[in-house]
Design an enzyme around this catalytic site. Structure first.
Site, PDB file in Angstrom:
ATOM      1  CG  ASP A 200       1.741  -1.023   3.375  1.00 45.61           C
ATOM      2  OD1 ASP A 200       0.989  -0.683   4.296  1.00 45.61           O
ATOM      3  OD2 ASP A 200       1.425  -1.817   2.463  1.00 45.61           O
TER       4      ASP A 200
ATOM      5  CG  HIS B  74      -1.763  -0.987   1.588  1.00 47.59           C
ATOM      6  ND1 HIS B  74      -1.382  -2.130   2.222  1.00 47.59           N
ATOM      7  CD2 HIS B  74      -3.098  -1.101   1.383  1.00 47.59           C
ATOM      8  CE1 HIS B  74      -2.448  -2.918   2.398  1.00 47.59           C
ATOM      9  NE2 HIS B  74      -3.494  -2.315   1.888  1.00 47.59           N
TER      10      HIS B  74
HETATM   11  C1  XLS Z   1      -7.606  -6.630   4.454  1.00 46.17           C
HETATM   12  C2  XLS Z   1      -7.206  -6.816   3.060  1.00 46.17           C
HETATM   13  C3  XLS Z   1      -6.031  -5.983   2.623  1.00 46.17           C
HETATM   14  C4  XLS Z   1      -5.940  -5.944   1.137  1.00 46.17           C
HETATM   15  C5  XLS Z   1      -5.144  -4.821   0.573  1.00 46.17           C
HETATM   16  O1  XLS Z   1      -8.341  -7.414   5.029  1.00 46.17           O
HETATM   17  O2  XLS Z   1      -6.975  -8.173   2.845  1.00 46.17           O
HETATM   18  O3  XLS Z   1      -4.871  -6.442   3.223  1.00 46.17           O
HETATM   19  O4  XLS Z   1      -5.421  -7.140   0.652  1.00 46.17           O
HETATM   20  O5  XLS Z   1      -5.654  -3.589   0.918  1.00 46.17           O
END
Ligand code: XLS
Ligand code: NI
Ligand code: NI
Length: 438
Positions: free
Chosen positions: A105, A102
């Site tokens: 991140d 993200h």
């Molecule tokens: C959360 C989601 C997230 C997505 C990406 O539950 O799995 O991690 O994969 O935003």
């Protein structure tokens, strides 16, 4: 010599099923050809930044338990650089061909969006250099539209159009950097696109906003010439009580309603399927049957805990069925297997990250090998085909081709005095066949 974050770990070797080392692949042999393709090209596995580098062991009852060297000392930007160095060391030691992240991140938010974008650009330079140096590729990028308090009432579905605009600006930037890094997909997970109470929520209005938002993303993708696949990731709840992208079928209906079904595919996550009261293989089969299969987030839930525990996958049986569907659908295309999975809070050591991924990759590889065997052996598929044989000619064909109306079908039955007999679905026999091969 630059700093090492995993000094006691070498590049994970392949040792085969009888290997003795704790940190070795037993089933994942990247070069081995299975079902016409290298294992590495089937799995296309990715390490995720948020759980593997970002998660520090906090839960809703307690503080962080992991002390990560890349999270200590220096200012936020220098920590982000060290985190990137740790990330690429981890990817290389695992032999991971891909990673995912993200926007938030990898680089910290600044005081304004302009400052935040500047931070992101500086770290994206670092990522680009690391990618060039190591050959690791980007499976997908995404924008975090759920952590900041501004998104408490949603991003695209927020009642305030200025929040919608902010989210749009964030996705534009995240798509730009994903494009710049050669990302092969872009994911949209509607973290807070849903509601906590219908007393304050206008469902029709929020759907219109969400539909418009996705259209804007599609238009922008084409405008900048991004050739990766756009993926929506279904999830039924958490953090909201109800999320609009609840499961594959709900997202499919949404895409059809807004004319987006040719532009967007699905990123199916194991634990999201089970949270929806469905199975992973069901979600994959639904996606495949509707030409929406894009990519997968591999992890698992806990049968006793009803939330998204995001544990590493360890069920070869579950993944055998998953691969059985994926292989028959022709593979994952631009997608891959992203480990959207995190360590348990007591798994403190950076080395635990390696144990977790090695186990996850091997479970995937084992599932792949078993699924390939299942398909090559062919009996289950032959029995399934045979079950529908009546539809390929005569009455069945005519019905599907629209050559019979209700009157005609009625006459067909009456004239012949038809009395079709039920036939065994042979479930137990099929289950035995599966178990014998796996
Ligand atoms: C959360 C989601 C997230 C997505 C990406 O539950 O799995 O991690 O994969 O935003
Ligand atoms: Ni999840
Ligand atoms: Ni996910």
């Amino acid at each position: 010599m630059s700093e090492s974050f995993f000094p006691d770990v070498q590049r994970i070797p392949f040792e085969g099923p009888d290997g003795e080392s704790a940190l070795a692949y037993r089933y994942y042999d990247a070069e081995r050809v299975v079902f016409g393709k290298r294992m590495a090209d089937h799995l296309r596995f990715a390490v995720c930044y948020w759980h593997s580098l970002g998660y520090l062991g906090q839960d809703m009852f307690g503080a962080a338990t992991f002390e990560r060297p890349w999270e200590s000392g220096g200012d936020e930007m220098s920590r982000a650089r060290r985190k990137a160095a740790a990330a690429f060391e981890l990817f290389a030691k695992l032999g991971a061909p891909y990673f995912t992240f993200h926007d938030r991140d990898v680089a910290p938010e600044g005081a304004t969006l302009a400052e935040t974008n500047g931070n992101l650009d500086r770290i994206v330079d670092v990522l680009a250099a690391e990618m060039a140096r190591t050959g690791t590729k980007l499976l997908w990028g995404t924008a975090n539209l759920f952590s900041h308090p501004r998104y408490a009432a949603g991003a695209a579905s927020n009642p305030d159009p200025e929040v919608f605009a902010y989210a749009a600006a964030q996705v534009k930037k995240a798509l730009d950097v994903t494009h710049r890094l050669g990302g092969e997909n872009y994911v949209l997970w509607g973290g807070r696109e849903g509601y906590d109470t219908l007393l304050n929520t206008d469902l029709r209005q929020e759907a219109e906003q969400l539909g418009r938002f996705l259209r804007l993303v599609v238009d922008y993708k084409h405008k900048i010439g991004f050739e990766g696949t756009l993926l929506v990731e279904p999830k039924p709840m958490e953090p909201t009580k109800h999320q609009y992208d609840r499961d594959a079928a709900a997202v499919h209906a949404f895409l059809l309603r807004y004319g987006l079904e040719k532009e967007i595919r699905l990123n199916v996550e194991v634990n999201h399927a089970t949270l929806a009261g469905l199975s992973f293989v069901h979600e994959l089969a639904y996606a495949a049957a509707n030409d929406l299969l894009g990519s997968v987030d591999v992890n698992r839930g806990d049968p006793q805990n009803g939330w998204d525990t995001d544990q590493f996958p360890n069920s070869a049986e579950e993944l055998t069925l998953a691969w059985w569907v994926i292989l028959q659908a022709g593979g994952l295309g631009t997608g891959g297997c992203n480990f959207d999975a995190k360590l348990r809070r007591q798994s403190l050591d950076p080395e635990d990250l390696l144990h977790a991924h090695v186990g996850g990759v091997d479970t995937l590889a084992r599932g792949l090998l078993q699924a390939a065997r299942l398909i090559e052996e062919g009996r289950i598929d032959a029995l399934r085909r045979e079950r529908y044989a009546g539809w390929s000619s005569g009455l069945g064909r005519d019905v599907l081709d629209g050559k019979r109306n209700l009157d005609e079908l009625s006459s067909f039955v009456l004239e012949r005095n038809l009395e079709p007999r039920p036939r065994s679905g042979r479930q137990e026999m099929l289950e035995n066949l599966l178990n014998r091969l796996c």
